[in-house]
Motif scaffolding. Structure first.
Motif, PDB file in Angstrom:
ATOM      1  N   UNK A  14       0.836  -1.201   0.000  1.00 30.77           N
ATOM      2  CA  UNK A  14       0.000   0.000   0.000  1.00 30.77           C
ATOM      3  C   UNK A  14       0.870   1.250   0.000  1.00 30.77           C
ATOM      4  N   UNK A  15       0.436   2.258  -0.747  1.00 32.88           N
ATOM      5  CA  UNK A  15       1.142   3.526  -0.776  1.00 32.88           C
ATOM      6  C   UNK A  15       2.323   3.545  -1.719  1.00 32.88           C
ATOM      7  N   UNK A  16       3.282   4.407  -1.444  1.00 37.05           N
ATOM      8  CA  UNK A  16       4.445   4.592  -2.314  1.00 37.05           C
ATOM      9  C   UNK A  16       5.505   3.521  -2.084  1.00 37.05           C
ATOM     10  N   UNK A 102      -8.916  -0.334   2.282  1.00 45.19           N
ATOM     11  CA  UNK A 102      -7.532  -0.466   1.825  1.00 45.19           C
ATOM     12  C   UNK A 102      -7.289   0.290   0.521  1.00 45.19           C
ATOM     13  N   UNK A 103      -8.290   0.342  -0.353  1.00 44.35           N
ATOM     14  CA  UNK A 103      -8.148   1.089  -1.613  1.00 44.35           C
ATOM     15  C   UNK A 103      -7.949   2.570  -1.342  1.00 44.35           C
ATOM     16  N   UNK A 104      -8.749   3.126  -0.442  1.00 50.57           N
ATOM     17  CA  UNK A 104      -8.615   4.549  -0.110  1.00 50.57           C
ATOM     18  C   UNK A 104      -7.313   4.810   0.634  1.00 50.57           C
ATOM     19  N   UNK A 105      -6.938   3.913   1.533  1.00 48.44           N
ATOM     20  CA  UNK A 105      -5.682   4.079   2.257  1.00 48.44           C
ATOM     21  C   UNK A 105      -4.510   4.102   1.281  1.00 48.44           C
ATOM     22  N   UNK A 106      -4.539   3.213   0.303  1.00 49.21           N
ATOM     23  CA  UNK A 106      -3.480   3.156  -0.707  1.00 49.21           C
ATOM     24  C   UNK A 106      -3.409   4.463  -1.491  1.00 49.21           C
TER      25      UNK A 106
END
Length: 321
Positions: A14-16, A102-106
């Motif tokens: 997740x994320x960068x 999880x999609x929004x967190x990513x």
């Protein structure tokens, strides 16, 4: 769905991506390399259902706010956000909820350059705890303890909308639908001043993010810096919606002590204050002078209305108070 399946399916990658991340999700601990010339700033926030958010709040709003309130702590230090870990207590195994969360967190993490590198998942009441880490040039940081007598006190953005929206959700007062729609995004979708924090680094004497309420966070600076702070009520920056509320007979208390604003409150010397005009223009963010730092006396913070002391006595939010 079992714990490790949840982690693997919803909370991996997740994320960068950062080259300094040597080990991420999937082991007993994450490992990161702090680049030469930098040190690590670390902060943690917990959100509990029924305390920090109401039951039934959408997973998208939860994910956004969970990360952004932590990003606001990085902004207050002047740090560049880099990594985060997430611990979750889940009261149900709702795959749709997990996917949306999880999609929004990513997406939010990627937008701010944050990589989720680990965490924990357990069964229980819905509790979300995020630990965030950021990079600071060695020896440079903004803290609450550097305010000096003679400093000007500034606030970014506007305050009060989130606190006003909360009163409607709690049933404490009636707001018309149009006004409520205008102030609600401030509560659910805060925009942390991360870039501003990095621009203020090396310029200001003290800084804090406004999470517990303007007056309470002024008190934090005053207490840690062994000074007092005078605030002019008429200078506190308000949104058009909040000003409309005031014109309809509303109160200033939510702007003064409402909290959840996630703007930056800082003090700066008169000599350096001129730089704020350039920063404000470059970032398109308002920076408003709202008061001054004075010698310590029997009150940490005093409120003035058009230069005259007020009798307003308000306290910002504090757990267990």
């Amino acid at each position: 769905m079992a714990e490790f399946t949840i982690i693997e399916k919803y909370f991996t990658e997740l994320g960068s991506d950062h080259k300094e991340t040597l080990l991420s999700v999937g082991d007993d601990a994450a490992v990161v390399e702090v680049p030469e010339g930098f040190e690590l700033a670390i902060s943690v926030d917990t959100m509990t259902e029924g305390i920090h958010f109401m039951k039934g709040l959408s997973p998208e709003l939860l994910a956004h706010k969970l990360l952004t309130v932590n990003l606001s702590d990085m902004a207050a230090m002047g740090a560049k956000p880099r990594w985060a870990t997430l611990a979750m207590g889940l009261d149900a195994h709702d795959e749709e909820w997990l996917e949306r969360f999880s999609t929004t967190l990513h997406k939010t993490a990627k937008a701010y350059g944050v990589q989720i590198i680990g965490g924990d998942t357990t069964e229980g009441p819905l509790v979300l705890t995020l630990t965030i880490m950021g990079l600071l040039p060695i020896g440079m940081r903004m803290t609450r303890c550097g305010a000096k007598v003679g400093d000007k006190v500034y606030c970014s953005g506007v305050v009060g909308d989130a606190g006003l929206a909360l009163t409607k959700l709690l049933g404490e007062q009636a707001l018309d639908d149009e006004l409520f729609a205008q102030v609600l995004p401030a509560l659910h979708m805060p925009a942390p001043q991360v870039t501003l924090g990095q621009r203020l680094l090396g310029q200001v004497n003290s800084c804090i993010d406004i999470s517990d309420g303007l007056i309470g966070d002024c008190e934090h600076i005053a207490n840690r810096s062994n000074v007092s702070i005078n605030i002019e009520l008429r200078n506190i920056p308000l949104s058009p919606a909040y000003r409309n509320y005031i014109e309809q007979g509303g109160f200033m208390r939510y702007a003064v002590a409402g909290g959840d604003d996630y703007q930056l409150l800082f003090t700066i010397s008169e000599e350096k204050a001129a730089v704020l005009e350039t920063i404000s223009k470059d970032l398109d963010v308002s920076l408003t002078e709202i008061g001054s730092v004075v010698a310590r006396d029997d009150e940490l913070v005093r409120l003035f209305d058009d230069g005259k002391p007020t009798t307003m006595k308000l306290k910002s939010f504090q757990h267990f108070s």
